[in-house]
Design an enzyme around this catalytic site. Structure first.
Site, PDB file in Angstrom:
ATOM      1  N   PRO A   2       0.438  -0.986   0.225  1.00  0.00           N
ATOM      2  CA  PRO A   2      -0.169  -0.301   0.078  1.00  0.00           C
ATOM      3  C   PRO A   2       0.535   1.348   0.182  1.00  0.00           C
ATOM      4  CG  PRO A   2       0.261  -0.820   2.436  1.00  0.00           C
ATOM      5  CD  PRO A   2       0.860  -2.434   1.292  1.00  0.00           C
ATOM      6  N   GLU A   3       0.323   1.927  -0.484  1.00  0.00           N
ATOM      7  CA  GLU A   3       0.734   3.444  -0.741  1.00  0.00           C
ATOM      8  C   GLU A   3       0.412   4.577  -0.497  1.00  0.00           C
ATOM      9  OE1 GLU A   3       2.917   3.845  -4.928  1.00  0.00           O
ATOM     10  OE2 GLU A   3       3.182   2.083  -5.080  1.00  0.00           O
ATOM     11  N   HIS A  92      -4.022 -14.511  11.144  1.00  0.00           N
ATOM     12  CA  HIS A  92      -2.436 -13.739  10.848  1.00  0.00           C
ATOM     13  C   HIS A  92      -2.845 -12.711  11.337  1.00  0.00           C
ATOM     14  CE1 HIS A  92      -0.993 -16.434   8.194  1.00  0.00           C
ATOM     15  NE2 HIS A  92      -2.089 -16.539   7.357  1.00  0.00           N
ATOM     16  N   ARG A 118       2.437 -11.427   6.070  1.00  0.00           N
ATOM     17  CA  ARG A 118       3.803 -11.672   5.629  1.00  0.00           C
ATOM     18  C   ARG A 118       4.743 -11.301   6.862  1.00  0.00           C
ATOM     19  NH1 ARG A 118       4.930 -10.580  -0.391  1.00  0.00           N
ATOM     20  NH2 ARG A 118       7.296 -11.662   0.226  1.00  0.00           N
TER      21      ARG A 118
END
Ligand SMILES: [Zn+2]
Length: 273
Positions: A2-3, A92, A118
């Site tokens: 994400p930016e 997660h 991750r």
């Protein structure tokens, strides 16, 4: 990853669910998600704090609390979700904040869940956010970011444009997608050296950066991989290797710049040496 537009979209979506809530308890399910302070202090400091503001700086999602700020960087696969009621943690989920409305401590229970497959995402709880944000370059949608500033800043460096745009200490918030998209609109080659950029080109790049970020925010970001859904930003060059450029029809090429895959149109973005 994400930016700026994706993090801004997340902040806008979550704001109404978070403002004015009290953090009843923090459940830290993966210790290394927490960058600062220690897990014990984190749980102690955050307990009972009220969420006063939901904001963003660069790619950081920020909750301003009574006397601390909680900063979250989503990195590769982090996502933030609101879940109502009593919940069972998912595999997660790395951090869960249990929330209650301030005005009714026995009122509806909700949770802010930080899910991160991750595990690259990080969380900081600090009295002074500048400890984390202090080294960042200007915010591209702020008044500080002007064509004149950009030209002078590019002149002050001798680096490849793509790598420089990804450098968060130079300009904060751009990542691989919006850097490629900006360079394409500005007709600048990703490998062009920053101090060769003219005032006119810097102005075009400034305009392009603002344009892609605003477009990204308006379209709720871009959808990519399995985490970020729902965004409707339309890629011009990013992830379009071999497809025709929408401006000139030339096939989009992919090269590696500073270990990052980079997409550009060899027709529109010529390299002048
Ligand atoms: Zn083209």
């Amino acid at each position: 990853m994400p930016e700026l537009p994706e993090v801004e979209s997340i902040a806008r979506r979550l704001r109404p669910h978070l403002l004015g809530k009290t953090i009843e308890e923090a459940q830290l399910r993966w210790t290394r998600t927490l960058a600062y302070p220690t897990p014990g202090k984190f749980k102690e400091f955050i307990k009972g704090k009220q969420i006063r503001e939901v904001t963003r700086r660069a790619k950081y999602f920020i909750l301003r609390l009574t006397d601390f700020s909680l900063l979250i960087h989503l990195r590769m696969s982090g996502d933030l979700l609101i879940k109502e009621g009593k919940i069972k943690p998912e595999k997660h989920d790395r951090l869960i904040l249990r929330l209650r409305p301030v005005e009714s401590p026995a009122g509806a229970l909700s949770n802010l869940v930080f899910n991160d497959t991750r595990k690259f995402g990080r969380v900081w709880l600090t009295a002074d956010p500048e400890d984390v944000l202090g080294k960042l370059g200007p915010e591209p949608l702020s008044r500080k970011f002007t064509p004149e500033w950009l030209h002078a800043a590019l002149q002050g460096k001798r680096r490849q444009l793509k790598s420089l745009l990804l450098d968060q200490t130079f300009l904060a918030g751009l990542g691989n997608i919006y850097a490629d998209e900006s360079l394409h609109i500005a007709k600048l080659h990703p490998l062009a050296v920053s101090d060769s950029v003219t005032a006119e080109q810097a102005e075009a790049l400034h305009k392009a950066v603002c344009q892609v970020l605003k477009e990204g925010i308006r379209r709720n970001g871009a959808s990519f991989d399995w985490v970020y859904r729902g965004g409707e930003y339309h890629f011009r060059v990013y992830d379009r290797t071999g497809k025709p450029c929408s401006v000139c029809g030339t096939s989009i090429e992919r090269i590696i710049v500073g270990q990052r895959s980079t997409h550009f149109c060899p027709g529109c973005q010529t390299l002048i040496r």
